[in-house]
Design an enzyme around this catalytic site. Structure first.
Site, PDB file in Angstrom:
ATOM      1  N   GLU A 135      43.183  16.876 -27.067  1.00 49.12           N
ATOM      2  CA  GLU A 135      42.516  18.074 -26.554  1.00 49.12           C
ATOM      3  C   GLU A 135      42.354  18.002 -25.035  1.00 49.12           C
ATOM      4  OE1 GLU A 135      41.960  20.918 -27.444  1.00 49.12           O
ATOM      5  OE2 GLU A 135      40.301  21.671 -26.242  1.00 49.12           O
ATOM      6  N   HIS A 170      54.982   1.829 -28.351  1.00 53.28           N
ATOM      7  CA  HIS A 170      56.183   2.281 -29.053  1.00 53.28           C
ATOM      8  C   HIS A 170      56.943   3.333 -28.252  1.00 53.28           C
ATOM      9  CE1 HIS A 170      54.911  -0.002 -32.513  1.00 53.28           C
ATOM     10  NE2 HIS A 170      53.709   0.504 -32.345  1.00 53.28           N
ATOM     11  N   GLU A 186      47.138  23.500 -19.946  1.00 52.23           N
ATOM     12  CA  GLU A 186      47.114  24.956 -19.995  1.00 52.23           C
ATOM     13  C   GLU A 186      46.515  25.600 -18.754  1.00 52.23           C
ATOM     14  OE1 GLU A 186      45.110  26.775 -23.326  1.00 52.23           O
ATOM     15  OE2 GLU A 186      43.550  25.270 -23.347  1.00 52.23           O
ATOM     16  N   CYS A 209      47.854  41.662 -26.449  1.00 50.66           N
ATOM     17  CA  CYS A 209      47.703  43.030 -25.979  1.00 50.66           C
ATOM     18  C   CYS A 209      46.290  43.537 -26.270  1.00 50.66           C
ATOM     19  CB  CYS A 209      48.692  43.941 -26.684  1.00 50.66           C
ATOM     20  SG  CYS A 209      50.372  43.353 -26.597  1.00 50.66           S
ATOM     21  N   TRP A 251      51.225  42.233 -23.440  1.00 51.06           N
ATOM     22  CA  TRP A 251      51.684  40.853 -23.283  1.00 51.06           C
ATOM     23  C   TRP A 251      53.077  40.846 -23.908  1.00 51.06           C
ATOM     24  CZ3 TRP A 251      52.970  36.587 -26.410  1.00 51.06           C
ATOM     25  CH2 TRP A 251      52.934  35.343 -25.762  1.00 51.06           C
ATOM     26  N   ARG A 290      42.056  38.345 -22.124  1.00 49.96           N
ATOM     27  CA  ARG A 290      42.970  38.024 -23.224  1.00 49.96           C
ATOM     28  C   ARG A 290      44.391  37.772 -22.723  1.00 49.96           C
ATOM     29  NH1 ARG A 290      40.894  40.428 -28.219  1.00 49.96           N
ATOM     30  NH2 ARG A 290      43.040  40.561 -28.925  1.00 49.96           N
ATOM     31  N   ASN A 307      49.995  47.233 -30.534  1.00 51.18           N
ATOM     32  CA  ASN A 307      49.892  45.764 -30.522  1.00 51.18           C
ATOM     33  C   ASN A 307      50.591  45.261 -31.774  1.00 51.18           C
ATOM     34  OD1 ASN A 307      48.193  46.006 -28.393  1.00 51.18           O
ATOM     35  ND2 ASN A 307      46.355  45.278 -29.447  1.00 51.18           N
ATOM     36  N   GLY A 308      51.361  44.188 -31.652  1.00 49.33           N
ATOM     37  CA  GLY A 308      52.026  43.621 -32.825  1.00 49.33           C
ATOM     38  C   GLY A 308      53.533  43.620 -32.621  1.00 49.33           C
ATOM     39  N   LYS A 319      44.301  34.919 -24.914  1.00 48.10           N
ATOM     40  CA  LYS A 319      43.125  34.376 -25.607  1.00 48.10           C
ATOM     41  C   LYS A 319      43.315  34.343 -27.107  1.00 48.10           C
ATOM     42  CE  LYS A 319      39.094  32.624 -26.003  1.00 48.10           C
ATOM     43  NZ  LYS A 319      39.031  31.174 -25.729  1.00 48.10           N
ATOM     44  N   LYS A 372      43.927  20.772 -22.484  1.00 49.00           N
ATOM     45  CA  LYS A 372      43.127  21.512 -21.486  1.00 49.00           C
ATOM     46  C   LYS A 372      43.780  21.424 -20.116  1.00 49.00           C
ATOM     47  CE  LYS A 372      41.151  23.566 -23.312  1.00 49.00           C
ATOM     48  NZ  LYS A 372      40.954  23.639 -24.696  1.00 49.00           N
TER      49      LYS A 372
HETATM   50  C1  AGP Z   1      42.782  26.699 -26.450  1.00 53.38           C
HETATM   51  O1  AGP Z   1      42.383  26.268 -25.190  1.00 53.38           O
HETATM   52  C2  AGP Z   1      44.015  27.439 -26.481  1.00 53.38           C
HETATM   53  N1  AGP Z   1      44.017  28.528 -25.594  1.00 53.38           N
HETATM   54  C3  AGP Z   1      44.703  27.671 -27.811  1.00 53.38           C
HETATM   55  O2  AGP Z   1      45.311  26.474 -28.119  1.00 53.38           O
HETATM   56  C4  AGP Z   1      43.849  28.123 -29.024  1.00 53.38           C
HETATM   57  O3  AGP Z   1      42.973  27.118 -29.409  1.00 53.38           O
HETATM   58  C5  AGP Z   1      44.790  28.506 -30.182  1.00 53.38           C
HETATM   59  O4  AGP Z   1      45.585  29.590 -29.783  1.00 53.38           O
HETATM   60  C6  AGP Z   1      44.059  28.834 -31.456  1.00 53.38           C
HETATM   61  O5  AGP Z   1      43.209  29.920 -31.292  1.00 53.38           O
HETATM   62  P1  AGP Z   1      42.107  30.288 -32.362  1.00 53.38           P
HETATM   63  O6  AGP Z   1      41.121  29.160 -32.425  1.00 53.38           O
HETATM   64  O7  AGP Z   1      41.499  31.550 -31.832  1.00 53.38           O
HETATM   65  O8  AGP Z   1      42.784  30.479 -33.673  1.00 53.38           O
END
Ligand code: AGP
Length: 615
Positions: free
Chosen positions: A488, A511, A495, A2, A75, A27, A99-100, A610, A492
């Site tokens: 990683e 395995h 997501e 949010c 959100w 975000r 927010n929260g 974000k 990518k």
């Molecule tokens: C990264 O592409 C992601 N959107 C997500 O995994 C992110 O790395 C994770 O939420 C951790 O965020 P931070 O590094 O801000 O703590």
């Protein structure tokens, strides 16, 4: 997650609030709303489901006049993303944004309903509007104290802003485990032209002020056009330090790239130089880590804690620290750490890694490792973030604002910090010769240029992306440092393109996952020269024998790999320690191009945010 913006001053609030919310769009959110309070009119609210453009259309049709207001992007956590559940929420003369999460909202709701309160949304946040309304109806004229008293009844996390119809030009703000800051207007301007701001992220107000005050946990604040007054959790007036923001909004714009993600991928050579700036001391065969002061001899074990991409950086960090400094390193998902009753021995250094510095799970893990007696260090991109302020010490990654939800440049800057940390520990533990440090520092300082060169060679990745864009699943394989790089790469792709992808240690393929291999499965193999190279080649042959399509990431000059692969991307020949820095770039681009070709929302993928400020 949010986003929050608040404004009180002499300009039209709704325009400022919408502009601020637009800066927070990256975000991720699913609905938005504003509440505006005019001089002689009660608060009026506009809310809409979906993108901010819809709220803007609504306000164009029915403008809300007034010079004081609060705005929110939501959100969803409790209740569907509908207009009714969008903030602000209103009860009586009180309007709030939050927010929260309020953990005891069911209990409070039942109690309030039993005395006749009617709720209009499914959210936990609406509770605040009722609680503050009841406090104010008790006859108090102290608006801030009424909000503080209402907060005393809830458990959970919050960044909130509250308006009251009878308190024009006043906003009460409060923070508890969710980011919130105050932006200070120019108090030298004539009366009648003064203003102040509130935001959950400085990007929302940077156009108007560079002077901010970060609220501390438990703080409440009364913000008016003329002044800001901050109170601690006990209700005592306090002075919180002012901070000046030195980055500009241009760094948060696209600068001609189609997406922020593409821009941020291309920024990596410069980011790496910024991350390294002033930190390499080749003459002394050493590195400098800001003002970091670690008693290396007292540290017997390092526990790395992070989520998502930052967790993958931590997996690389383990490898680097163990190889160079010969110190045992554990890596934990921050979201798991505090729920598994961890053993933290004396002499443990807890290191949390977070781009945003606001990830709720990482923050909780940091607090837990601290509580269990570890000394703590944060590797963080956002100066002044909650994690940066909670850890004993901080190393900033200097990657600049990362806007795209998919982390790219922040990841490579985290890897760079791990290289430096490994050298720092290695030297002080007598595990690495000065000549070797000097060799590595020499090579490291040339990596930004190698990255720049690599980025110039990579339009070919789009051709590869076009070939495989319709695949339904991908497998990413790697060994050693190539394993977290594979994880990683898969994250990518998942997501931003919504294509299922799995990262696997290539030795584990036999395995289980080998059962998936057929002619429809593209397999991305990190096959860089190094200790595991021969073995990776064998894994590659096994995939090929089963008809799998192979996209290899190989070292420049590797002539043999082409015969074993359907497609090859070559990356510069660098020391094994630096391989993740160069290998990540083609994988980021592969994910980017597949997503772009499939037409997804690259910078704001569905369901993602974000910074993940809820657990
Ligand atoms: C990264 O592409 C992601 N959107 C997500 O995994 C992110 O790395 C994770 O939420 C951790 O965020 P931070 O590094 O801000 O703590």
């Amino acid at each position: 997650m949010c986003g929050i913006v608040g404004y009180t001053g002499y300009r039209e609030a709704s325009t400022l609030l919408l502009d601020g919310l637009r800066r927070l769009e990256y975000r991720g959110y699913d609905s938005a709303g504003v509440a505006v309070l005019g001089h002689n009119t009660p608060v009026r609210i506009a809310r809409s489901e979906g993108r901010l453009a819809r709220l803007r259309e609504l306000l164009d049709r029915e403008p809300l006049a007034g010079q004081c207001g609060i705005g929110h992007t939501r959100w969803a956590t409790h209740g569907r993303p509908t207009e009714v559940n969008a903030h602000p929420h209103r009860q009586g003369k009180v309007s709030i944004i939050h927010n929260g999460i309020i953990e005891n909202h069911l209990e409070l709701r039942a109690r309030l309903e039993s005395v006749g309160c009617k709720f209009s949304s499914e959210t936990d946040s609406e509770i605040f509007a009722h609680l503050v309304d009841r406090e104010m109806s008790g006859g108090t004229s102290d608006f801030r104290a009424a909000v503080a008293s209402a907060l005393g009844k809830v458990r959970g996390t919050w960044a909130i802003c509250v308006l009251h119809d009878d308190h024009p030009f006043e906003i009460v703000a409060a923070r508890h485990n969710a980011p919130l800051l105050l932006g200070l207007g120019d108090e030298t301007r004539p009366a009648g032209q003064r203003e102040n701001f509130i935001a959950s992220d400085v990007a929302a107000i940077l156009e108007h002020t560079r002077r901010v005050i970060d609220l501390d946990e438990g703080d409440t604040a009364l913000v008016t056009r003329e002044s800001v007054a901050v109170f601690d959790a006990a209700g005592k007036p306090v002075t919180r330090a002012e901070r000046r923001i030195d980055w500009n909004l241009l760094t948060a714009e696209k600068e001609g790239f189609k997406h922020f993600m593409l821009k941020e991928i291309h920024e990596q050579p410069r980011v790496l130089s910024d991350t390294l700036a002033g930190r390499l001391l080749p003459q002394q065969a050493d590195v400098r880590l800001d003002g970091i002061d670690l008693d290396v001899t007292a540290i017997r074990r390092i526990t790395l804690l992070a989520c998502g991409t930052s967790y993958h950086a931590a997996l690389c960090g383990k490898y680097m620290l163990e190889r160079v400094a010969r110190i045992p390193v554990d890596v934990d998902l921050a979201s798991e750490f505090r729920y598994r009753d961890p053993v933290v021995e004396p002499g443990t250094l807890g290191v949390v890694i977070s781009q945003s510095g606001e990830t709720a799970d990482t923050l909780a893990a940091l607090r837990e490792v601290k509580r269990l007696g570890a000394s703590t260090l944060a590797i963080c991109n956002v100066v002044g973030s909650t994690i940066a302020r909670t850890a004993d010490q901080v190393i900033h990654t200097h990657a600049g604002p990362e806007v795209s939800v998919a982390s790219t440049k922040a990841f490579t800057s985290q890897l760079t910090i791990f290289v430096l940390l490994a050298l720092y520990f290695g030297k002080r533990r007598g595990q690495i010769a000065d000549t070797e440090i000097q060799r590595l520092l020499g090579e490291l300082s040339a990596i930004p240029e190698a990255m720049g060169h690599l980025l110039g060679q990579l339009p070919a990745v789009r051709t590869i992306a076009r070939r495989y864009m319709h695949a339904r699943d991908f497998l990413y394989l790697g060994r050693g440092l190539g394993y977290p790089v594979a994880l990683e790469g898969a994250l990518k792709l998942k997501e931003i393109s919504y294509v299922h992808a799995e990262g696997y240690a290539s030795g584990e393929m036999k395995h289980g996952p080998i059962a998936l291999v057929d002619e429809n499965l593209p397999v991305v193999v990190i096959a860089l020269r190094g200790p595991g190279y021969e073995k990776v080649l064998s894994n590659l042959a096994e995939v090929r024998a089963r008809g799998g399509k192979i996209i290899s990431l190989a070292t420049v000059g590797d002539a043999a790999i082409a015969d074993l692969s359907d497609d090859v991307v070559l990356v510069p020949d660098v020391d094994e320690l630096f391989q993740p820095l160069v290998a990540s770039i083609p994988l980021q681009l592969l994910a980017y191009h597949i997503a772009d070709l499939r037409g997804t929302d690259v910078d704001q993928p569905r369901n993602l945010a974000k910074s993940v400020t809820v657990e």
